[in-house]
Design an enzyme around this catalytic site. Structure first.
Site, mmCIF file in Angstrom:
data_model
loop_
_atom_site.group_PDB
_atom_site.id
_atom_site.type_symbol
_atom_site.label_atom_id
_atom_site.label_comp_id
_atom_site.label_asym_id
_atom_site.label_seq_id
_atom_site.Cartn_x
_atom_site.Cartn_y
_atom_site.Cartn_z
ATOM 1 N NE ARG A 16 -12.603 -37.319 55.279
ATOM 2 C CZ ARG A 16 -14.158 -37.460 55.457
ATOM 3 N NH1 ARG A 16 -13.931 -37.718 56.540
ATOM 4 N NH2 ARG A 16 -14.900 -36.821 54.575
ATOM 5 C CG LEU A 18 -6.256 -45.902 57.011
ATOM 6 C CD1 LEU A 18 -5.834 -47.030 56.306
ATOM 7 C CD2 LEU A 18 -4.865 -45.570 57.834
ATOM 8 C CE LYS A 19 -14.469 -40.888 58.990
ATOM 9 N NZ LYS A 19 -13.978 -41.851 60.377
ATOM 10 C CB SER A 441 -24.032 -31.742 74.184
ATOM 11 O OG SER A 441 -23.181 -32.420 74.771
ATOM 12 C CD GLU A 492 -23.149 -27.360 74.265
ATOM 13 O OE1 GLU A 492 -22.057 -28.039 73.320
ATOM 14 O OE2 GLU A 492 -23.218 -27.186 74.868
ATOM 15 C CD1 TRP A 569 -7.984 -29.337 71.143
ATOM 16 C CD2 TRP A 569 -10.105 -29.931 71.602
ATOM 17 N NE1 TRP A 569 -8.045 -30.549 72.030
ATOM 18 C CE2 TRP A 569 -9.487 -30.736 72.273
ATOM 19 C CE3 TRP A 569 -11.449 -29.779 71.997
ATOM 20 C CZ2 TRP A 569 -9.727 -31.035 73.436
ATOM 21 C CZ3 TRP A 569 -12.366 -29.781 72.597
ATOM 22 C CH2 TRP A 569 -11.183 -31.181 73.753
ATOM 23 C CG HIS A 702 -16.505 -41.102 77.518
ATOM 24 N ND1 HIS A 702 -16.201 -40.527 78.764
ATOM 25 C CD2 HIS A 702 -16.436 -40.439 76.360
ATOM 26 C CE1 HIS A 702 -15.737 -39.110 78.717
ATOM 27 N NE2 HIS A 702 -15.799 -39.267 77.356
HETATM 28 N N1 GLN Z 1 -20.588 -28.035 76.755
HETATM 29 C C1 GLN Z 1 -19.839 -29.721 76.371
HETATM 30 C C2 GLN Z 1 -21.293 -30.540 75.828
HETATM 31 O O1 GLN Z 1 -21.373 -30.569 76.687
HETATM 32 C C3 GLN Z 1 -18.188 -29.533 76.409
HETATM 33 C C4 GLN Z 1 -18.018 -31.003 75.404
HETATM 34 C C5 GLN Z 1 -16.034 -31.164 76.091
HETATM 35 O O2 GLN Z 1 -15.593 -31.137 77.071
HETATM 36 N N2 GLN Z 1 -15.513 -32.132 75.044
HETATM 37 O O3 GLN Z 1 -20.591 -31.126 74.608
#
Ligand code: GLN
Ligand code: ZN
Length: 762
Positions: A16, A18-19, A441, A492, A569, A702
């Site tokens: 990695r 490049l990272k 989470s 989580e 994924w 985000h």
């Molecule tokens: N349950 C996950 C979280 O809250 C959902 C993550 C996601 O949608 N990518 O992190």
């Protein structure tokens, strides 16, 4: 002679590199010279690797500091105005500002949009076409890299994003612009680049036109023909290959075969079915590049089968009209299996990463050129792997196969319809209107990450790790109670990456140490590898959820990742249809749902953020995919009693195309990302008259910004004018794991207050 060729190699570096280099540059720890040197070293290593493997045509220009589409944008000088670029060659800082946004030297600009590259998990930077833009050669990348390789004794085949694909993938920022106009503007720059490469000694170039595997527009055939005829005229004697990949050509076959170029590449992995049709139409004077080695997966090639195909094509077209290649650029695969020292040796013997794939390509070419005997050892080894995989009890689990054979229609159906379930759930849960919850989470703090790292290193005992996580869970539960949230989550903390977390506990999965692939920029992912029949040896989340529920009288939501997301994924086995594998995962999740319910968990969320990205490239294939995807979700979720409430969650999605299937999932409640678009994404649900409960996100997770109560009330008001208020849940857009407590605390406080304001009005 059949040639061994490559379409593109991963650019991130085995370790990695490049990272590390780009991130150090962004932090100001290294200067531009050091960054450029790091790039040079990576390229050199990878070119030598390809040369040593015996490849005849090795790509250049496939390297990028961020993204190859962005590189093309820079080469064409199509820098949007907001970057205040003043011309000349696009400098590194402008380049990274386009990729990531920038806040320095008086510039405060957002990044260009990023979106998924076809149906892969790689994201490209979307070109933006503004009024008044004029294409002009503005990057020396293609020439510099060609020369660099030439100095190492390698005459590479430069790779460019093809002009049609480039235009179609871009976004017009002004209604007065049209594709034909943009194409006419950029074509002269393409011509200039190609002619200059030729003058430098290039003999071959590759133009990637993956758009040819998608449904095209009316008149696309003429657009392609006109554009390429002009290109051809201006660049008469350079060998031009048009590369298609990710699917078969189907109704675009004619367009592809008649282009006035010298060679065509087809994907024989994702588009294995197209070979006969292509051979039937293929012009006698053209070279066919056969994508026989999977550029998107980690499995060893079936050498005998590939050799058979290559032989057949070369018998038909002639030896000098065939090239052997990976199905697509190898950038979607990890680089080198030799570094996987911890992988189980039998599983490892079934795999090939980038470097090993190069050897496979060379072997196939050699087999056609020199005859089967010349690669007898390799063929024998490949045969052994094929039969080992076909018969291994580690892949073929009789119990799983028997369960799969005995699936009954009622296993895909809830016991009652939603109206009835709803009554039972409301009686069982006793929630207010506008109930509040979160997506799962909570912030992954430094302490959590340190505890996990120490545990993995063996420095922290399992008991101590567990109590650290339990302390965290308790804190999260108390926090939500304090805020007066209605349906709680445990936060989580025990999960790093959710797909990895579940994969590690399932049979049929394994993990690499270094199998990174680029997702975007310096963000790489290390997808789990599904090698065999999937099953769940024992409960995965029940203890955590039961512990969390024991701390509170409020309903605790059990939190699972759904089968579709688990599939997309990961690197998936290639010896059975993906739909089968997906259903196996669904059965494993079903077992978990069953155990959670039996342990007293009344609300269970099954996340499916990947459902939209799994959509096939061709509309004609959508129904088939959506049918098995919906089936898999329903299989995982339908065993529960009416009174148990099933939630699902989706993000990063446009829902319009698939709203019907989302409704068919028949989850009692769905949470979706909507806040950034000011609820626009909700429209699909409204138009469709979505019958079940729905939580349109009101908090953009985000962004570090903390939304006010008022803002969230406004979003909820907007939702309440179009949905029945009794349908609406109040929640953030997505999980909170990337946020900090200082942000989450006030944001959720405002969210609960907003829900209460709404309740007060009813
Ligand atoms: N349950 C996950 C979280 O809250 C959902 C993550 C996601 O949608 N990518 O992190
Ligand atoms: Zn999400």
């Amino acid at each position: 002679m059949v040639l061994a060729t490559n379409l593109g190699f991963p650019r991130i570096g085995v370790k990695r590199e490049l990272k590390k280099a780009t991130e150090s540059y962004w932090k100001g720890e290294i200067g531009a010279a050091e960054l450029l040197e790091a790039g040079q070293n990576i390229r050199k290593t990878h070119w030598m690797m390809q040369k040593d493997a015996g490849l005849d045509l090795i790509p250049s220009g496939d390297f990028s500091f961020y993204d190859q589409v962005l590189d093309m944008t820079c080469a064409l000088g199509l820098v949007p105005k907001r970057y205040q670029w003043t011309g000349g060659n696009v400098d590194l800082d402008t380049y990274f500002a386009m990729a990531r946004g920038a806040q320095k030297n008086g510039l405060d600009v957002t990044a260009m949009e990023m979106t998924k590259w076809f149906d892969t998990n790689y994201h490209y930077i979307v070109p933006e076409f503004e009024k008044g833009m004029k294409a002009k050669l503005s990057s020396m990348k293609f020439f510099d890299q060609f020369q660099e390789a030439l100095d190492l004794g390698i005459r590479t085949r430069p790779v460019l994003v093809g002009p049609v694909t480039y235009v179609v993938l871009g976004k017009k920022k002004d209604d007065s612009l049209d594709d034909a106009q943009i194409f006419a503007d950029i074509l002269p720059v393409y011509i200039e680049i190609l002619n200059r490469l030729k003058a430098m000694g290039a003999t071959h170039v590759q133009l990637d036109e993956p758009i040819l595997v998608r449904d095209l527009w009316e008149g696309a055939d003429q657009d392609f023909e006109r554009g390429y005829t002009e290109l051809r005229k201006a660049v008469p004697d350079l060998n031009i290959m048009v590369a298609t990949y990710f699917d078969s050509l189907r109704d675009n076959l004619d367009i592809a075969c008649t282009l006035p170029v010298d060679a065509l590449h087809i994907d024989l992995k994702r588009g294995a079915d197209q070979l006969d049709a292509v051979l039937k139409h293929f012009p006698a004077d053209k070279i066919l590049s056969l994508g026989l080695v999977d550029g998107r997966n980690v499995w060893k090639n079936n050498l005998r089968a590939a050799l058979g195909i290559a032989q057949k094509v070369s018998d038909k077209l002639g030896n000098d009209k065939v090239w052997i290649a990976p199905s697509c650029s190898m950038m979607h695969a990890p680089i080198d299996l030799d570094h996987e020292t911890k992988l189980d040796s039998q599983l490892r013997s079934w795999m090939a990463f980038g470097k090993q794939k190069l050897a496979e390509i060379a072997a196939i070419a050699k087999g056609v050129n020199e005859g089967e005997e010349a690669i007898a050892d390799l063929l024998a080894a490949s045969d052994a792997v094929v039969s080992d995989r076909a018969t291994s009890p580690r892949i073929h689990d009789a119990e799983v196969k028997s369960r799969m054979a005995h699936l009954k229609p009622e296993m895909f159906e809830r016991k009652s319809d939603f109206a009835e379930r709803r009554l039972a759930q409301h009686a069982a849960l006793g929630l207010p209107v506008f109930p509040t919850t979160s997506i799962g989470s909570f912030p992954q703090t430094a302490e959590i990450r340190t505890a996990r790292a120490s545990f993995k290193k063996g420095e922290l005992s399992a008991v101590d790790y567990e109590s650290a996580m339990k302390r965290e869970i308790e804190q999260v539960v108390r926090f939500q109670e304090k805020l007066d949230m209605d349906v709680l989550v445990h936060g989580e903390p025990e999960r790093n990456d959710m797909v990895e977390y579940f994969g590690e506990q399932l049979q049929g999965y394994c993990f690499s140490q270094n199998g990174w692939v680029q997702s975007y920029g310096s963000r790489y992912v290390k997808p789990p590898i599904i090698f065999g029949d999937v099953s769940r040896p024992k409960p995965m989340t029940v203890e955590w959820s039961v512990y969390a529920q024991s701390l509170t009288d409020r309903p605790m939501k059990g939190m699972l990742t759904g089968p579709i997301t688990m599939l997309f994924w990961s690197f998936v086995r290639d010896d059975q249809p993906r739909s089968e594998t997906c259903k196996q995962i669904a059965l494993a999740i079903r077992d978990e749902v069953h155990d959670l319910e039996a342990a007293g968990i009344k609300v269970i969320q099954i996340d499916e953020p990947a459902i939209r990205e799994g959509l096939p490239l061709r509309k004609a294939d959508w129904d088939d995919y959506l049918n098995w995807a919906v089936d898999a979700f329903r299989l995982s979720s339908s065993s529960v009693a009416d009174s148990t409430q099933i939630h699902t969650h989706m993000c990063y999605s446009e829902f319009n195309d698939i709203i019907n299937s989302i409704a068919e999932l028949d989850a009692d409640a769905i949470s979706i990302e909507t806040s950034r678009s000011q609820m626009e994404l909700l429209e699909a649900f409204i138009e469709y008259n979505y019958p079940n409960e729905i939580g349109p996100g009101v908090y953009d997770i985000h962004s570090p910004r903390i939304p006010t109560q008022d803002e969230m009330v406004k979003l909820l008001e907007k939702a309440a004018t179009v949905l029945d208020p009794s349908q609406i849940w109040v929640n953030p857009d997505c999980g909170l794991k990337t946020r900090r407590w200082e942000e989450v605390e006030p944001a959720l406080e405002h969210m609960v207050a907003a829900a209460k304001t709404m309740r007060g009005r009813i």
